[in-house]
Design a protein around this motif. Structure first.
Motif, PDB file in Angstrom:
ATOM      1  N   MET A 162      -8.044 -39.542  17.352  1.00 36.47           N
ATOM      2  CA  MET A 162      -9.323 -39.473  18.100  1.00 36.47           C
ATOM      3  C   MET A 162      -9.191 -40.530  19.102  1.00 36.47           C
ATOM      4  SD  MET A 162     -12.036 -37.897  18.447  1.00 36.47           S
ATOM      5  CE  MET A 162     -13.961 -38.238  18.909  1.00 36.47           C
ATOM      6  N   ALA A 163      -9.937 -40.440  20.443  1.00 33.69           N
ATOM      7  CA  ALA A 163      -9.918 -41.370  21.387  1.00 33.69           C
ATOM      8  C   ALA A 163     -10.539 -42.395  20.984  1.00 33.69           C
ATOM      9  CB  ALA A 163     -10.164 -40.776  22.568  1.00 33.69           C
ATOM     10  N   SER A 164     -10.381 -43.791  21.647  1.00 30.01           N
ATOM     11  CA  SER A 164     -11.093 -44.829  21.338  1.00 30.01           C
ATOM     12  C   SER A 164     -12.309 -44.784  22.435  1.00 30.01           C
ATOM     13  CB  SER A 164     -10.480 -46.211  21.753  1.00 30.01           C
ATOM     14  OG  SER A 164     -10.145 -46.269  23.040  1.00 30.01           O
ATOM     15  N   THR A 165     -13.267 -45.802  22.397  1.00 29.79           N
ATOM     16  CA  THR A 165     -14.502 -45.693  23.321  1.00 29.79           C
ATOM     17  C   THR A 165     -14.079 -45.444  24.520  1.00 29.79           C
ATOM     18  OG1 THR A 165     -15.471 -47.070  21.582  1.00 29.79           O
ATOM     19  CG2 THR A 165     -16.466 -46.988  23.823  1.00 29.79           C
ATOM     20  N   GLU A 176     -10.975 -44.512  25.944  1.00 33.97           N
ATOM     21  CA  GLU A 176      -9.776 -44.022  26.284  1.00 33.97           C
ATOM     22  C   GLU A 176      -9.950 -42.464  26.004  1.00 33.97           C
ATOM     23  OE1 GLU A 176      -6.499 -45.892  24.211  1.00 33.97           O
ATOM     24  OE2 GLU A 176      -6.746 -47.852  25.513  1.00 33.97           O
ATOM     25  N   ILE A 177      -8.917 -41.403  26.610  1.00 30.68           N
ATOM     26  CA  ILE A 177      -9.382 -40.042  26.119  1.00 30.68           C
ATOM     27  C   ILE A 177      -8.055 -39.592  26.529  1.00 30.68           C
ATOM     28  CG2 ILE A 177     -10.128 -39.550  28.352  1.00 30.68           C
ATOM     29  CD1 ILE A 177     -11.736 -37.355  27.307  1.00 30.68           C
ATOM     30  N   SER A 178      -7.488 -38.657  25.684  1.00 28.89           N
ATOM     31  CA  SER A 178      -6.148 -37.927  25.654  1.00 28.89           C
ATOM     32  C   SER A 178      -6.328 -36.857  26.721  1.00 28.89           C
ATOM     33  CB  SER A 178      -5.816 -37.325  24.428  1.00 28.89           C
ATOM     34  OG  SER A 178      -6.606 -36.476  23.751  1.00 28.89           O
ATOM     35  N   HIS A 179      -5.236 -36.444  27.323  1.00 35.66           N
ATOM     36  CA  HIS A 179      -5.173 -35.333  28.407  1.00 35.66           C
ATOM     37  C   HIS A 179      -5.569 -34.142  27.724  1.00 35.66           C
ATOM     38  CE1 HIS A 179      -3.377 -38.189  31.211  1.00 35.66           C
ATOM     39  NE2 HIS A 179      -2.197 -38.242  30.582  1.00 35.66           N
ATOM     40  N   LEU A 180      -5.408 -33.890  26.688  1.00 36.36           N
ATOM     41  CA  LEU A 180      -5.757 -32.590  25.814  1.00 36.36           C
ATOM     42  C   LEU A 180      -7.171 -32.665  25.725  1.00 36.36           C
ATOM     43  CD1 LEU A 180      -5.048 -30.053  24.427  1.00 36.36           C
ATOM     44  CD2 LEU A 180      -4.789 -31.204  22.378  1.00 36.36           C
ATOM     45  N   ASP A 181      -7.813 -33.660  25.317  1.00 40.83           N
ATOM     46  CA  ASP A 181      -9.218 -33.866  25.303  1.00 40.83           C
ATOM     47  C   ASP A 181      -9.904 -33.613  26.717  1.00 40.83           C
ATOM     48  OD1 ASP A 181     -11.544 -33.931  23.953  1.00 40.83           O
ATOM     49  OD2 ASP A 181     -11.697 -36.180  23.356  1.00 40.83           O
ATOM     50  N   LEU A 182      -9.261 -34.148  27.579  1.00 39.44           N
ATOM     51  CA  LEU A 182      -9.780 -34.225  28.712  1.00 39.44           C
ATOM     52  C   LEU A 182      -9.924 -32.856  29.584  1.00 39.44           C
ATOM     53  CD1 LEU A 182     -10.789 -36.076  31.558  1.00 39.44           C
ATOM     54  CD2 LEU A 182      -8.461 -35.689  32.127  1.00 39.44           C
ATOM     55  N   ILE A 183      -8.694 -32.033  29.265  1.00 38.22           N
ATOM     56  CA  ILE A 183      -8.536 -30.669  29.621  1.00 38.22           C
ATOM     57  C   ILE A 183      -9.677 -29.780  28.880  1.00 38.22           C
ATOM     58  CG2 ILE A 183      -7.241 -28.505  29.878  1.00 38.22           C
ATOM     59  CD1 ILE A 183      -4.757 -30.736  30.273  1.00 38.22           C
ATOM     60  N   VAL A 184      -9.591 -29.925  27.573  1.00 36.96           N
ATOM     61  CA  VAL A 184     -10.636 -29.218  26.747  1.00 36.96           C
ATOM     62  C   VAL A 184     -12.064 -29.208  27.082  1.00 36.96           C
ATOM     63  CG1 VAL A 184     -11.723 -28.809  24.355  1.00 36.96           C
ATOM     64  CG2 VAL A 184      -9.050 -29.174  24.815  1.00 36.96           C
ATOM     65  N   ARG A 185     -12.742 -30.217  27.510  1.00 36.79           N
ATOM     66  CA  ARG A 185     -13.960 -30.591  27.796  1.00 36.79           C
ATOM     67  C   ARG A 185     -14.154 -29.874  29.186  1.00 36.79           C
ATOM     68  NH1 ARG A 185     -15.763 -36.772  26.229  1.00 36.79           N
ATOM     69  NH2 ARG A 185     -14.698 -36.839  24.156  1.00 36.79           N
ATOM     70  N   MET A 244     -19.124 -36.933  34.400  1.00 38.51           N
ATOM     71  CA  MET A 244     -19.310 -37.659  33.438  1.00 38.51           C
ATOM     72  C   MET A 244     -18.281 -38.457  32.871  1.00 38.51           C
ATOM     73  SD  MET A 244     -22.064 -38.201  31.355  1.00 38.51           S
ATOM     74  CE  MET A 244     -21.472 -39.953  31.024  1.00 38.51           C
ATOM     75  N   LEU A 245     -16.956 -37.573  32.963  1.00 35.45           N
ATOM     76  CA  LEU A 245     -15.601 -38.126  32.298  1.00 35.45           C
ATOM     77  C   LEU A 245     -15.251 -39.291  33.283  1.00 35.45           C
ATOM     78  CD1 LEU A 245     -13.967 -34.601  31.664  1.00 35.45           C
ATOM     79  CD2 LEU A 245     -14.438 -36.379  29.906  1.00 35.45           C
ATOM     80  N   MET A 246     -15.290 -39.060  34.296  1.00 37.36           N
ATOM     81  CA  MET A 246     -15.132 -40.252  35.166  1.00 37.36           C
ATOM     82  C   MET A 246     -15.991 -41.525  34.924  1.00 37.36           C
ATOM     83  SD  MET A 246     -14.764 -40.405  39.539  1.00 37.36           S
ATOM     84  CE  MET A 246     -16.700 -40.361  39.580  1.00 37.36           C
ATOM     85  N   SER A 247     -17.224 -41.121  34.677  1.00 38.20           N
ATOM     86  CA  SER A 247     -18.116 -42.508  34.483  1.00 38.20           C
ATOM     87  C   SER A 247     -17.931 -43.143  33.239  1.00 38.20           C
ATOM     88  CB  SER A 247     -19.421 -41.914  34.505  1.00 38.20           C
ATOM     89  OG  SER A 247     -20.542 -43.028  34.275  1.00 38.20           O
ATOM     90  N   ILE A 248     -17.329 -42.347  32.332  1.00 39.81           N
ATOM     91  CA  ILE A 248     -17.060 -42.991  31.044  1.00 39.81           C
ATOM     92  C   ILE A 248     -15.566 -43.649  30.859  1.00 39.81           C
ATOM     93  CG2 ILE A 248     -16.797 -42.518  28.494  1.00 39.81           C
ATOM     94  CD1 ILE A 248     -18.726 -40.427  28.706  1.00 39.81           C
TER      95      ILE A 248
END
Length: 235
Positions: free
Chosen positions: A1-4, A6-15, A53-57
């Motif tokens: 699970m990504a930290s506050t 950070e986000i993995s590439h897979l989670d980014l693509i899924v979203r 939203m992803l860029m903002s976080i």
């Protein structure tokens, strides 16, 4: 699970893919109903909102550790909510007193909110909102039409001779058949030199609200028989 931050590439693509799918579901209903903002528009709005939203976080993680830097993930999201109005306004059209496109504009604005939810990882809100929007646009639309089946509107255009009392005779027939005139547009017809027989005519465009729809054919037939009526069309 990504930290506050950070986000993995897979989670980014899924979203991002999920945002496109949820936006497409709503856009498909609008496309089937032949509205201005359809399938691709809703996908782009939802995907764009999720990306912002992803860029903002996660897009400014390199500055989190810097002194005197305060990260506010909601700042860009707030700009999306207020800024999406320009796109919704483009779907709204006004014709006289009739306004169309408000539902499509609202769906575009809601799709932006769904994209923000997906981008923030608020999946429950995104799925629930998508489901409720689809129910509202499809199921409730059918229920509303059934509920208001006796209050539907009809458009009727006719060309009449500009004689005294012509409009009054037509309005009397509508009243006798319990049909209410919701809107009326009168346009004088300018005769052209090659059509001198058109002199003295005017175009009447009625928007009618019929309490009993079966009364409309009877009223139309009675109006056709009037000597002042040159042509009549139910739009």
């Amino acid at each position: 699970m990504a930290s506050t931050w950070e986000i993995s590439h897979l989670d980014l693509i899924v979203r991002m893919v999920l945002a496109a799918v949820l936006g497409g579901l709503i856009g498909m209903e609008r496309e089937w109903s032949n509205h201005a903002a359809g399938f691709r528009t809703h996908i782009l709005v939802c995907l764009g909102s999720a990306t912002i939203m992803l860029m903002s976080i996660y897009g400014f993680t390199q500055f989190v550790s810097e002194p005197n830097v305060r990260v506010d993930p909601a700042r860009l999201a707030a700009q999306v909510i207020s800024g999406i109005g320009f796109l919704g306004a483009g779907a709204i059209m006004r014709n006289g007193s009739a306004v169309k496109g408000l539902t499509t504009a609202a769906s575009v604005w809601t799709v932006a909110a769904i994209g923000l939810c997906v981008g923030a990882g608020f999946y429950t809100g995104a799925f629930v909102c998508t489901g409720m929007v689809l129910v509202s646009l499809y199921a409730l639309n059918k229920w509303e039409k059934h509920l208001l089946r006796n209050r539907r509107y009809h458009n009727l255009e006719m060309t009449i001779y500009d004689a005294p009392g012509s409009l009054g005779r037509i309005a009397t027939i509508f009243g006798e058949h319990q049909i209410q005139i919701s809107d009326l547009r009168i346009e004088p017809m300018e005769p052209e030199h090659r059509f001198p027989q058109e002199a003295g005519k005017m175009l009447l465009a009625f928007k009618l609200k019929s309490v009993k729809p079966d009364k409309l054919p009877l009223a139309v037939e009675a109006i056709r028989r009037l000597d002042v009526v040159s042509s009549l069309t139910v739009v």
